[in-house]
Enzyme design. Structure first.
Site, PDB file in Angstrom:
ATOM      1  N   ASP A  33      27.059 -28.725 -21.542  1.00  0.00           N
ATOM      2  CA  ASP A  33      26.803 -28.520 -20.123  1.00  0.00           C
ATOM      3  C   ASP A  33      28.015 -28.975 -19.303  1.00  0.00           C
ATOM      4  O   ASP A  33      29.152 -28.815 -19.748  1.00  0.00           O
ATOM      5  CB  ASP A  33      25.532 -29.293 -19.734  1.00  0.00           C
ATOM      6  CG  ASP A  33      24.750 -28.622 -18.632  1.00  0.00           C
ATOM      7  OD1 ASP A  33      25.246 -28.597 -17.494  1.00  0.00           O
ATOM      8  OD2 ASP A  33      23.626 -28.145 -18.885  1.00  0.00           O
ATOM      9  N   HIS A  37      24.769 -31.115 -13.230  1.00  0.00           N
ATOM     10  CA  HIS A  37      23.748 -30.382 -13.972  1.00  0.00           C
ATOM     11  C   HIS A  37      23.455 -31.003 -15.340  1.00  0.00           C
ATOM     12  O   HIS A  37      22.290 -31.146 -15.734  1.00  0.00           O
ATOM     13  CB  HIS A  37      24.248 -28.935 -14.114  1.00  0.00           C
ATOM     14  CG  HIS A  37      23.284 -27.956 -14.644  1.00  0.00           C
ATOM     15  ND1 HIS A  37      23.158 -27.675 -15.981  1.00  0.00           N
ATOM     16  CD2 HIS A  37      22.411 -27.130 -14.011  1.00  0.00           C
ATOM     17  CE1 HIS A  37      22.251 -26.727 -16.156  1.00  0.00           C
ATOM     18  NE2 HIS A  37      21.785 -26.370 -14.972  1.00  0.00           N
ATOM     19  N   SER A  78      17.123 -23.769 -16.683  1.00  0.00           N
ATOM     20  CA  SER A  78      17.903 -24.939 -17.108  1.00  0.00           C
ATOM     21  C   SER A  78      17.024 -26.158 -17.277  1.00  0.00           C
ATOM     22  O   SER A  78      17.313 -27.054 -18.075  1.00  0.00           O
ATOM     23  CB  SER A  78      18.981 -25.272 -16.070  1.00  0.00           C
ATOM     24  OG  SER A  78      20.157 -24.569 -16.305  1.00  0.00           O
TER      25      SER A  78
END
Length: 608
Positions: free
Chosen positions: A172, A239, A428
């Site tokens: 990520d 994220h 996600s």
């Protein structure tokens, strides 16, 4: 911080020869400002009493004086201060041990009672503890873990496994320091080869710190219509840290949130930076995370058993991705991928459409497929992804932040600032729920193959309580049911009613019964009613076992057989009870027709 992550290139702009160079982006659909304790394994605690069930034929079963005298005699033999305390409603005697004793300390006393032919059973009078919720301060906001409607039933899995010994690679944006994750982080790697996008000035290195993925309007080029990408300035998403928190945030630490596999380790691997992530970097990251060799990169000291990729782009699965994934799975690593946030068929997106992955769609708090989630035949399962706004809301507005997925984050707009917690929505957010579940499964049995992990998750999913137009795979993942299925301990199916009370069976005595009250059924019992019986007995040939319907009809299950000297009755019988009304009190009746051998009804169940 309102973000809608989209691919920079449309499918038509990507010739097959260029498929391996697509820049992939995080798959959270939108960020928004925004959490009963894990069922802990019960440890042995000191106890002060025993519960003694005397055989009904003995004087001690009905006379307190006789039971008290028997207790004094045993006290003299074991050298302990024993006394009769009281009777239970079942008729069993409660014997005071004269102070707190562990099971080992009381073993001699237990054996003294057990050796007495007048005693049907003896067991510690254990202290039960409440199975409370985690003490994490925002746990109550984590509907995705525990709510009955569309939560993933995670707390009921924690008594069996918390992911200990399992490493999950989060491929990520990297990791920004957070105290609710720090204890579960192991060394990772920065695979962003382009130093200008990486913002750390040196390309690939052993520091997977998230340097921020903020961009200015148009900084990542233009789309097919010549429009700037992104369409406006966007802040850093942090994220990877949000994804990691869902999987393995520290739990029972009186702060923040609870992670699904909170004793697993997170290996942060940085591939997403300014403008997204390159296929070449991501493919190398998949290889390295699973223990493969990447030229110029040191060997991974802690290869991951699970990979989470909450990223994607619009393209069919390229050979580059498929080869890297196949190699990872061949090394024993389960690969979990977000389905994508374009409300489109997942077959058009990569790497979610690749083979050998667990492709995860997103569900809402109400149990529907979310408005943004991809769907289709290549989706394997759904998991909570949250909806902080609906497709019909004004873009950028935050309508229901409490319906997003709360996790670890950072307040910095560009570079790291103070740690915090916020809810996001997106596939996600759904994918790490499944990665966390995979870690729970492997924490219980590390020999499980990626194919078995995937099949267990799919086989034990439940139907979405809402709707899923286009297909959400096997349905909504259920952590407790999936974990219970490891080793064959699948929980009872719907429509099963059970009784686990102990009922002593006297030798050559009157029949005893154990009851189950059935409610909520409609009509009659089925023509193939299943009766599962677990009777502990030292000579099962002495036993006659019957099922009694609510109206008194008797269904013989087992006759006595003097030649059957084996112990215990562990069997499932099929009864044609189609003329019986299902609701009411059903009874299991057991009679011992001979002397000397003893036992009890341990448990039994009816499955309609």
């Amino acid at each position: 911080m309102n973000r809608v992550f989209r691919t920079a290139l449309a499918a038509a702009s990507v010739p097959a020869a260029l498929a391996s160079s697509i820049m992939l982006l995080p798959l959270s659909a939108q960020a928004a400002p925004a959490g009963a304790q894990p069922a802990q394994p019960v440890t042995e605690r000191p106890f002060e009493r025993l519960i003694v069930g005397y055989k009904s034929s003995s004087l001690e079963a009905s006379s307190d004086d006789a039971a008290a005298s028997d207790t004094r005699g045993k006290a003299a033999r074991v050298g302990k201060d024993l006394k009769l305390d009281r009777r239970l409603s079942t008729g069993a005697a409660v014997v005071d041990l004269g102070g707190k004793n562990t099971k080992d300390q009381a073993a001699r006393t237990i054996e003294e009672f057990r050796a007495d032919p007048k005693v049907a059973y003896v067991e510690p009078d254990l202290m039960m503890q409440p199975l409370a919720a985690p003490d994490d301060t925002d746990y109550a906001k984590q509907w995705d873990l525990f709510e009955a409607t569309a939560g993933m039933n995670v707390p009921d899995a924690w008594a069996s496994t918390t992911g200990t010994g399992v490493t999950v690679a989060v491929i990520d944006t990297g990791y920004v320091a957070h105290s609710d994750l720090a204890g579960n982080i192991v060394s990772g790697y920065d695979f962003v080869a382009d130093s200008s996008r990486a913002r750390d000035g040196n390309g690939r290195d052993n520091n997977p710190a998230d340097e921020g993925d903020w961009v200015k309007r148009g900084e990542c080029g233009t789309d097919l219509a010549g429009q700037p990408v992104p369409a406006k300035d966007t802040d850093s998403s942090w994220h990877g840290t949000h994804v990691a928190g869902t999987i393995a945030a520290s739990t029972n630490n009186t702060k923040g949130i609870a992670g699904i596999a909170y004793n697993a380790k997170i290996q942060p691997i940085r591939v997403l930076a300014k403008c997204g992530g390159a296929t070449s970097d991501i493919a190398d990251a998949i290889t390295w995370a699973s223990g493969g060799t990447v030229s110029g990169v040191p060997a991974n000291p802690t290869p991951a058993k699970v990979i989470n990729m909450s990223l994607g782009g619009k393209s069919s699965c390229s050979s580059t991705y498929q080869n890297a994934i196949n190699s990872a799975v061949g090394r024993g690593t389960t690969v979990v991928v977000a389905a994508g946030n374009s409300n489109d068929d997942v077959a058009n997106y990569t790497p979610a459409s690749c083979g050998n992955v667990v492709s995860v769609a997103a569900s809402s708090r109400e149990g529907n497929r979310t408005w943004y989630s991809n769907y289709g035949a290549k989706v394997d399962v759904a998991a909570p992804g949250g909806e902080t706004r609906r497709a019909t809301d004004t873009p950028g507005t935050i309508t229901t932040p409490e319906n997003g997925i709360l996790s670890t984050l950072n307040a910095g707009a560009t570079t790291p600032g103070a740690e915090n917690y916020k809810p996001y929505q997106g596939t996600s957010m759904a994918a790490p729920h499944i990665a966390g579940l995979a870690a729970l499964l492997l924490g219980k049995d590390k020999t499980l193959s990626p194919a078995t992990v995937e099949q267990l998750i799919k086989d034990n999913a439940r139907p979405l309580p809402g709707t899923c137009t286009g297909g959400c795979g096997a349905g909504l993942a259920d952590a407790a049911k999936t974990v219970a299925a490891v080793g064959g301990t699948t929980p009872p199916p719907a429509g099963t009613f059970s009784n686990a009370e102990d009922v002593a069976i006297p030798d050559r005595g009157a029949a005893v019964t154990s009851s189950i009250t059935v409610t909520g059924r409609t009509g009659n019992a089925p023509s193939a009613l299943k009766v599962a019986v677990d009777i502990k007995h030292t000579y099962r040939g002495d036993l006659v076992v019957d099922l009694l319907a609510p109206d008194g009809t008797v269904y013989p299950l087992k006759a006595s057989s003097s030649g059957d000297s084996a112990a215990n009755v562990l069997a499932t019988y099929t009864v044609n009870a189609s003329t019986e009304v299902a609701n009411g009190e059903w009874k299991l009746r057991v009679r011992d027709v001979a002397a000397y051998d003893t036992g009890k009804i341990d448990s039994w169940s009816l499955t309609f």
